[in-house]
Scaffold this motif. Sequence first.
Motif, mmCIF file in Angstrom:
data_model
loop_
_atom_site.group_PDB
_atom_site.id
_atom_site.type_symbol
_atom_site.label_atom_id
_atom_site.label_comp_id
_atom_site.label_asym_id
_atom_site.label_seq_id
_atom_site.Cartn_x
_atom_site.Cartn_y
_atom_site.Cartn_z
ATOM 1 N N ARG A 13 0.750 -1.284 0.078
ATOM 2 C CA ARG A 13 -0.060 0.065 0.023
ATOM 3 C C ARG A 13 0.900 1.425 -0.148
ATOM 4 O O ARG A 13 0.403 2.173 -0.616
ATOM 5 C CB ARG A 13 -0.972 0.039 1.021
ATOM 6 C CG ARG A 13 -1.937 1.009 1.181
ATOM 7 C CD ARG A 13 -3.153 0.816 2.361
ATOM 8 N NE ARG A 13 -2.382 1.070 3.759
ATOM 9 C CZ ARG A 13 -3.169 0.909 4.782
ATOM 10 N NH1 ARG A 13 -4.590 0.594 4.678
ATOM 11 N NH2 ARG A 13 -2.670 1.157 5.895
ATOM 12 N N ARG A 14 1.907 1.188 0.729
ATOM 13 C CA ARG A 14 2.937 2.192 0.758
ATOM 14 C C ARG A 14 4.177 2.035 1.125
ATOM 15 O O ARG A 14 4.386 0.924 1.608
ATOM 16 C CB ARG A 14 2.464 3.306 1.928
ATOM 17 C CG ARG A 14 3.163 4.391 2.388
ATOM 18 C CD ARG A 14 2.543 5.309 3.245
ATOM 19 N NE ARG A 14 3.504 6.351 3.861
ATOM 20 C CZ ARG A 14 3.382 7.722 3.242
ATOM 21 N NH1 ARG A 14 2.638 7.841 2.234
ATOM 22 N NH2 ARG A 14 4.027 8.436 3.571
ATOM 23 N N GLU A 16 7.706 3.741 2.379
ATOM 24 C CA GLU A 16 8.308 4.994 2.803
ATOM 25 C C GLU A 16 9.787 4.960 3.175
ATOM 26 O O GLU A 16 10.140 4.202 3.950
ATOM 27 C CB GLU A 16 7.426 5.609 4.170
ATOM 28 C CG GLU A 16 7.997 6.712 4.641
ATOM 29 C CD GLU A 16 7.089 6.967 6.007
ATOM 30 O OE1 GLU A 16 7.699 7.843 6.866
ATOM 31 O OE2 GLU A 16 6.069 6.207 6.130
ATOM 32 N N GLU A 25 3.950 -0.546 4.124
ATOM 33 C CA GLU A 25 2.527 -0.696 4.585
ATOM 34 C C GLU A 25 2.055 -1.572 3.781
ATOM 35 O O GLU A 25 1.995 -1.413 2.592
ATOM 36 C CB GLU A 25 1.658 0.773 4.728
ATOM 37 C CG GLU A 25 2.259 1.705 5.634
ATOM 38 C CD GLU A 25 1.597 2.973 5.939
ATOM 39 O OE1 GLU A 25 0.579 3.133 5.202
ATOM 40 O OE2 GLU A 25 1.953 3.952 6.585
ATOM 41 N N VAL A 78 4.599 0.247 -5.075
ATOM 42 C CA VAL A 78 3.148 0.027 -4.715
ATOM 43 C C VAL A 78 2.106 -0.594 -5.419
ATOM 44 O O VAL A 78 2.130 -0.574 -6.672
ATOM 45 C CB VAL A 78 2.900 1.341 -4.551
ATOM 46 C CG1 VAL A 78 1.260 1.771 -4.258
ATOM 47 C CG2 VAL A 78 3.627 2.195 -3.378
#
Length: 221
Positions: A13-14, A16, A25, A78
């Motif tokens: 999802r993410r 970072e 994530e 992603v």
Amino acid sequence: MFTGIVQAVGTLRRREPRGGDIRLEIATGELDLTRAAIGDSIAVNGVCLTAVSLESQAFAADVSGETLARTSLGNLSVGDRLNLETALTLSTPLGGHLVSGHVDGLGEIVERSPDARSERFRLRAPDSLARYIAEKGSICIDGVSLTVNRVEGAEFEINIVPHTLAATTIGEFRPGRKVNLEVDLVARYLERLLLGERAAEPAGGGLTREFLEQNGFGARR
């Protein structure tokens, strides 16, 4: 510890960046997180990660520089689909084999071909892992416990049945793709045990044909 039996396919999802490493994530799809807690281990494409935050259908985990260097997680984008498995318990059926979630190296898909209703894959392992891969032995590929059908040098073949193709990301594998490999725990520990006192020597003193013959393994009678 895990079994290599994928429980759900999630998605990234993410991603970072955080001071040289990254936080991921992951949306967990149908993975049951009702008993999960922060600090628990979850295997992501065969890599044991620690949950640092939890939602009902998602979790976040930090990925160290060491893990990024040794696995395929650093190449994720992603939306990529991911094989997920929560850690086994003493009541978990051991349908696969004992998997630590500590990836030994990256393999590469060399060839894919149909075999009746299944798909046959040929992979190339790093030369340093070839000695741990045996015909009809176990290997974990992107978190999936599989049986080795054939071995030739550093290349080996696996056969994937329709259920596994549908329930994991293996159906997406194409030649050139890099995958996480974890060899059988027994093979790794057996090598160290056979070294005996030599295991305490500086790195580089691995098993050789000469060492085995000197210690009575494979010697002609």
